[in-house]
Design an enzyme around this catalytic site. Structure first.
Site, PDB file in Angstrom:
ATOM      1  N   CYS A 181      37.680  37.857  34.224  1.00 43.39           N
ATOM      2  CA  CYS A 181      37.564  39.258  33.802  1.00 43.39           C
ATOM      3  C   CYS A 181      37.491  39.368  32.277  1.00 43.39           C
ATOM      4  CB  CYS A 181      38.745  40.055  34.339  1.00 43.39           C
ATOM      5  SG  CYS A 181      40.350  39.334  33.950  1.00 43.39           S
ATOM      6  N   HIS A 484      44.889  41.407  33.773  1.00 47.44           N
ATOM      7  CA  HIS A 484      43.481  41.682  34.058  1.00 47.44           C
ATOM      8  C   HIS A 484      42.871  42.406  32.865  1.00 47.44           C
ATOM      9  CE1 HIS A 484      39.848  42.769  36.164  1.00 47.44           C
ATOM     10  NE2 HIS A 484      40.091  44.051  36.013  1.00 47.44           N
TER      11      HIS A 484
END
Length: 1364
Positions: A181, A484
């Site tokens: 990510c 994330h």
């Protein structure tokens, strides 16, 4: 679309918010029409009022199918009826349950594949998108937020993003490979930067100079083109990461996005050398600043110029309790100078002494693209953890950097100025590192210029406005341990903000940007928890507002020619992928088998992939080539038949259907088939037999009673309605046996033998199924007249079904002996002595005497067996029949056994006397302890002889011959066979006891009450032969025998059959079963059979006394409560049922003295329960095992040496281990045992007050946590334990102290913790961490080891030869 906050403060469309008031139906659809999609799930969360026709529309839209070309059916029920696609009934009226998961299957309609819709919004099955259940989602998210998240960490503000498709945003997402990510966020930011994207498009790749696979700029160029032109919802980044030189493991490493930015820019600069883009990164991202030190006395200034690609901004200053509130505050602090005074004074070159000085940074000019890194990751020196700072820090949409050019200094007559070009005036400032080409950058700088105006004043002359506009916010959601990344990016085309969250791209607002400022909820201490998770901005990218330089994105029409060619190639590639997917959707994939006529006649397996329109003839040719039969068998001698691999059943053949399409033959294109195909072959003179659907397959094994052999199977086909007589005729034709004398035995299931003797009974009535196995025998022998269960046929089949093959490793020859036994031709033994003789020979004579008696016993058994049995096998047979000894022989053999079983201690004494004390060396008195649980011995020798048997220097294994053959057995005998039927003639009328087990839950005795061996009452098949290990066994190596044995034999009988090979009686060796991971577990239940063993299992034999009935092997550990290692292994011993604790202590004392040098008085130590590492119940001397104390196999106990007389007198007392905590000294005192008469808290406090002197009203206590010794850091014990629980008894919550051995800490409540400086605290923390790690205590925080982020310019990492 108007957005409103939901219950979780998430932004969702207003109409969706209203719709969420009614019940919702969660539909999970499995696409079974294609092998590619069978593992995918379409997830739809719809209002309960949705009609069935609308459901079909939503499924068609999501699956990219044309509505009306597929069916939907219930997926988890027996009713596979299809739903009506035209029905206007609601979902609830149609049987859907709101609030639950409703499983559906998407199937073919009328046998035809669903039609794929136009590819406007991406193709669901495209290779560029790994569509998981999270990605294929319609409707608002369920309340738990478990569907639709692309990661464990997802911003709650953007969870509705999966509602929007690419057509709504116009942008394409990036697939997260696993933990990439951070990479996706940076790539999307660079893509949305017009200047970077356009410059990348202008660079032209020269394929002749570089491999496109390893070219980073080329792969980025391709990726950006796909992001701009692709119709897919998301595309893969694997080609880009492959150009980095990364393998698949890198996808599972999460890195810092700022670190990636630095490394990627370095890699691009290296790749762009000697090109127009060589200075692109510097032109766009590089700024310059001055690092200076100015003397406050004379004004002399020392400085150097540094470049930067990003500005790191501190969130919270070190040691401060408040964070900076905004980016502007942090920037002000960044350029704020500090004063060097006191011990930190600066040595001035002009003053020639140490002076007070001012040290700081000044920005000289700013880059066109300004990158700010918010330093949210820090280190907590108190807990020694990496942490994340979640404090709020606001940032403006437009940032004016003008005020940060010049920091106001104290003006003094001595202050000197310096020009940016480095020209020095008289008395000018000193430059440590002067950039000679700095002034040359002015032509491309949009920053500032510092001109020399006067000696007392610095004048700022900005070339243009220094206003920057924010266009990218890279957000981190999570903690310092992991999280994330996603990016919020403003498009310069329309000014709209978008969230780029891996595959999902969605529109967001300014309010969503403000939510990334940060700020933890609730009250927190100075540092947030190491695992506190929050979502906040981590990197900000601004662009200078300058109409003359601000670029726009290139349109497709404006692309350079080489980019237009690349776009065309990518389109062709995508079209090719689409065509390939279409072929895949129409390809039948089925398992293919073939009994290859050359390759060892083995069944070969492969996968046949054939288009549904190919004919059977074409498919046969493809299978023929796939199985490599060309040149082995002619093509016309092969055919494909329907086959069931599990039952090994040929279901049907396809006569006359050579031109039929495979799609029709196989029932359509499916993800999996319930059957397989077999490529059958024949010889040229043979004719293929037609296989009809109603037939069954039978494997026929021919049995020959004369040679006791069973032939490989012959396959025939029969009908279930055939009679046994007709079936015999069929077998007779295939085997050329006589049907008149034929006996047919059906094996219905494992070892279930059934004689088929009723002539008119049908095969179906006899229990035949698809695939069957029969044994046939046809001879004139009188065995026909015998009852089947007493016949030789039954015995042979019974033996065949129950015999297993075992690999048995015999004890290794003791390395302490120099003596071997050499075999003479006549079979006598000859001594070959080496080294010294004398006393050693007399020792060997004793051992040889016992072994010779074993050999005589074995020979007597062989000579006493019947040799006149008519069924005795020939020399070439694989077994012999040896009957049980007759009653007249039994006393002799048992007397021999009695002589062999010489008392171990007496034998050891005789050996020691004969050797004249030669075995007094302590090392020879410490034989290794074999453990049934394969634990490693604690600092002991590795001999495999048990401690109460012979020492390692004189084991019976010394009589083996290592030189006279490939593998000599321990007693010098050749391999032999011992076999008999289930009932021997000598015991014909006796009750069978071979399959009975004693009631005793422990181990069983090998002998009954009269001392007679139980194994003598029956015999089962046993055959052993030497076996050479694959790794080879040289001189002194381990010897093995390969044993074929009936698995119904008891362990006791099995051991007695092994006696001649081991060289000692069965009571003097132990059997260990070896598992796949080489763990060994002792088999001790002598009356249990070997039914749990299977073919090729391994067994290890070790010397040592086997257990008798009622005996248990026990491991004894010493409990040392105040030692760093409180648990120390001592000895293996044996306790018996009915023995008192005092008797077991008396048995232990000589072992402890001999093996552990522990000379203990019986009243000076105790035994107590051991539960893993925890001490438990104290055993009193009068306790009896199995009556007062439960005992089991492989039991473990603690031995505890007492300082004084035993305080425990009855079971009503409670022994507690107490330990004082002294806060004033930051110290834990040693353990002291307190014996309580009851479970009263008051009594415990009184006892603790008595031994410590703490006043009763000031005494506080707490129960220790974890396993003994319940270690805890002295830095945590004062706050972390539950001190002074409000209870009156110890046996209630939260204490639950019900047994001996509990750990209790206590302290004086008036005593304050010791005052410590920061250095003292850090030093103590290091010592405590080291101490707790050594004791194996839990460490509260163990950060994941991070792997360095690298991009390899040569295509991959080069292994350092020195690493080997």
């Amino acid at each position: 679309m108007e957005m409103v906050p939901s219950e979780e403060n998430q932004l969702v469309p207003k109409e969706i918010e209203n719709a969420s008031e009614e019940p919702r139906v969660l539909c999970i659809v499995q696409d079974t029409t294609n092998a590619k999609t069978v593992n995918e799930r379409l997830t739809l969360n719809l209002p309960a009022s949705t009609t069935l026709s609308k459901l079909f529309e939503d499924v068609a839209h999501k699956a990219s199918y044309v509505n009306g070309t597929f069916d939907l059916a219930w997926g988890k029920t027996g009713d596979m009826g299809s739903l009506d696609p035209s029905s206007e009934m609601s979902l609830t009226e149609s049987g859907f349950e709101p609030g639950k998961r409703n499983f559906l299957q998407l199937t073919d309609k009328d046998g035809e594949q669903p039609q794929i819709a136009s590819d406007e919004s991406g193709t669901a099955g495209s290779s560029g998108l790994d569509d998981s259940s999270q990605e294929r989602f319609i409707g608002p998210l369920p309340r738990d937020g478990t569907v639709g998240c692309s990661s464990d960490y997802s911003s709650p503000s953007y969870s509705y993003s999966s509602i929007l498709n690419k057509s709504d945003t116009g942008y394409v997402g990036l697939v997260n490979q696993a933990m990439t990510c951070y990479l996706n966020s940076l790539l999307q930011t660079l893509f949305m930067t017009p200047e970077f994207r356009n410059a990348l498009y202008n660079w032209e790749f020269e394929e002749s100079e570089e491999d496109p696979v390893t070219s980073i700029p080329y792969q980025l160029q391709r990726l950006f083109l796909l992001l701009q032109t692709s119709k897919k919802r998301a595309i893969e980044t694997t080609d880009v990461t492959r150009s980095f030189g990364w393998d698949s493991s890198e996808a599972w490493q999460q890195h810092d996005v700022q670190e990636l930015c630095r490394v990627m820019f370095d890699a691009l600069e290296q790749k762009w050398k000697q090109t127009e883009q060589a200075d692109l990164i510097n032109q766009l991202y590089q700024g310059k600043l001055k690092d200076y030190v100015r003397c406050l006395e004379c004004g002399y200034e020392s400085w150097r110029i540094d470049t930067y690609l990003d500005i790191p901004l501190v969130i919270r200053p070190f040691g401060a309790s408040q964070a900076y509130g905004s980016v502007e505050e942090a920037l002000q602090a960044f350029v704020q100078p500090e004063t060097l005074d006191g011990a930190n004074q600066y040595f001035c070159e002009r003053c020639k002494k140490k002076c007070d000085a001012r040290k700081g940074l000044r920005f000289l000019h700013f880059p066109y693209l300004l990158t700010l890194q918010l330093k949210r990751f820090d280190f907590d020196y108190t807990t020694m953890h990496r942490i994340k700072l979640n404090d709020r820090m606001s940032f403006p949409e437009e940032l004016d950097m003008g005020p940060f050019i010049d920091v106001e200094d104290e003006k003094s007559p001595q202050t000197e100025s310096c020009t940016d070009s480095g020209a020095e005036n008289e008395g000018s400032c000193h430059s440590d590192q002067m950039s000679n080409d700095f002034s040359a950058d002015d032509g491309v700088d949009e920053g500032i210029c510092l001109d020399s105006a006067s000696s007392t004043e610095r004048v700022l002359k900005p070339k243009s406005s220094l206003t920057f506009e924010l266009f990218s916010v890279m957000v981190h959601s999570g903690s310092a341990a992991g999280g994330h990344y996603y990016a919020c990016i403003k498009s310069f085309s329309d000014g709209q903000w978008y969230s780029f969250n891996d595959q999902h791209v969605s529109k967001i607002t300014q309010e969503d940007i403000r939510k990334t400022y940060g700020g933890s909820s609730g009250s927190r201490g100075y540092y947030s928890s190491a695992f506190a998770s929050s979502t906040n901005a981590y990197m900000l990218i601004y662009r200078l507002k300058d109409p003359s330089r601000n670029a726009k994105y290139l349109d497709c029409d404006d692309f350079p020619e080489h980019i237009k060619h690349l776009v065309q190639r990518e389109k062709e590639s995508e079209e090719q992928e689409k065509r390939q997917r279409e072929i895949e959707r129409n390809t039948c994939k089925i398992k293919l088998f073939c009994m290859h006529p050359v390759k060892m006649m083995a069944m070969m397996e492969n996968k046949l992939e054939v288009h549904k329109d190919k004919t059977l003839r074409e498919a046969t040719e493809m299978a023929y080539k796939l199985m490599e039969l060309d040149g082995v068998v002619p093509l016309d001698c092969c055919r494909l038949v329907k086959y069931d691999e599990f039952h090994e059943y040929l279901e049907r053949s396809y006569e006359g259907e050579d031109d039929t399409p495979m799609g029709l033959l196989l029932g359509g294109v499916k993800s999996s088939y319930m059957f397989d195909l077999l490529l059958e072959t024949r010889r040229a003179e043979q004719v293929f037999q037609p296989y009809k659907p109603g037939e069954v397959m039978v494997k026929v094994h021919v049995v020959d009673l004369k040679t006791d052999t069973i032939a490989p199977p012959v396959s025939i086909r029969a009908y279930l309605n055939q009679s046994i007589t007709e079936f015999k005729q069929l077998i007779a034709q295939a085997t050329e046996l006589s049907a008149e004398t034929m006996r047919v035995v059906l094996e219905r299931c494992y070892n279930d033998l059934r004689l088929l003797y009723v002539p008119n009974k049908t095969l179906k009535a006899e229990g035949f199924f698809r695939s069957n196995k029969v044994f046939v025998e046809s001879s004139e022998s009188p065995d026909h007249q015998v009852t089947f269960t007493d016949s030789l046929l039954w015995k042979l089949l019974d033996r065949h079904g129950n015999t297993i093959r075992l690999f048995v490793s015999l004890p290794v020859q003791s390395p302490g002996t120099n003596r071997t036994i050499c075999q003479k031709v006549g079979g006598d033994t000859e001594e070959c002595s080496e080294g010294s003789k004398g006393n050693r020979n007399s020792v060997e004579a004793i051992l040889e005497e016992s072994t010779e008696k074993l050999k005589n016993l074995s020979l007597q058994q062989q000579q006493g067996s019947s040799t006149s049995d008519s069924q005795k096998s020939s020399d070439t047979s694989d077994f012999e029949h040896i009957e049980s000894p007759s009653p007249s022989q039994e006393p002799d053999s048992s007397s021999v056994s009695a002589v062999v079983a010489v008392d171990n201690r007496e034998l050891e004494n005789r050996i020691r006397a004969a050797s004249g004390g030669a075995y007094s060396d302590p090392e020879t008195q410490f034989p290794g302890e074999e453990r049934s649980d394969s634990e490693v011995n604690n600092d002991r020798s590795t001999s495999s002889v048990d401690s109460d048997i012979l020492s390692s220097s004189h084991s019976s294994d010394t009589l083996c011959n290592a030189d006279s053959g490939p593998i000599q057995l321990a007693n010098g005998l050749d391999s032999h066979s011992i076999t008999s039927s289930r009932r021997s003639k000598a015991n014909e009328g006796k009750k069978e006891t071979w399959d009975t087990a004693e009631e005793d839950s422990g181990t069983d005795s090998e002998y009954d009450e009269n001392g007679k061996s139980k194994a003598e009452s029956y015999y089962l098949y046993f055959r052993a032969e030497p076996y050479a290990q694959e790794d080879g066994s040289g001189e002194g190596g381990q010897k093995c025998v390969l044993v074929h044995v009936d698995k119904r034999i008891t362990l006791s009988a099995f051991k007695q059959n092994l006696e001649p090979f081991v060289g000692v009686t069965s009571t003097q060796f132990k059997v260990f079963r070896v598992y796949a991971n080489n763990q060994e577990f002792e088999s001790v239940r002598l009356n249990e059979t070997l039914s749990s063993f299977s073919d090729d299992n391994k067994i290890t034999i070790r010397l040592g006394r086997a257990l008798k009935k009622g005996e248990y092997r026990v491991k004894v550990y010493q409990l040392l409560v105040n030692d760093a290692e409180p648990c120390k292994f001592l000895v293996d011993t044996v306790f018996a049922k009915g023995m008192t604790v005092k008797q077991s202590k008396e048995e232990l004392m000589p072992q402890l003295k001999d093996q552990c040098k522990l000379d203990l008085n019986i009243d000076k130590f105790r035994l107590r329960k051991k539960t893993w590492k925890n001490p438990g119940t104290v055993f009193l001397d009068y306790h009896v095992y199995e009556e007062d104390i439960n005992i089991s196999s492989n039991w473990e106990v603690f031995l505890e040496v007492l300082d004084g007389p035993e305080k425990m007198k009855s079971m009503s007392q409670l022994a507690v281990l107490t330990r004082r905590w002294t806060p004033a000294q930051m110290k834990l005192e040693p353990f002291q045992e307190v014996v309580l008469e009851s479970s009263s808290v008051e009594e415990l406090k009184e006892k603790l007050s008595e031994i410590s002197g703490i006043p009763l009203e000031n005494l506080e206590f707490a129960k220790g946590r974890g396993t003994f010794p319940c270690d805890i850091s002295v830095l945590e014990i004062h706050q972390d334990l539950d001190w002074n629980p409000k209870v009156s008894t110890l046996n209630v919550w939260p204490l639950y102290i019900c047994d001996d051995g509990a750990v209790v800490f206590y302290r004086d409540s008036t005593e304050e913790p010791m005052e410590q400086s920061e250095d003292e605290r850090n030093e103590l923390m290091k010592k405590e961490s080291s101490r707790l790690l050594k004791t194996g205590q839990r460490v509260s925080y163990s950060p994941r080891k991070e792997k360095a982020l690298k991009i390899y310019l040569d295509g991959g990492p080069v292994k350092d030869p020195g690493q080997d």
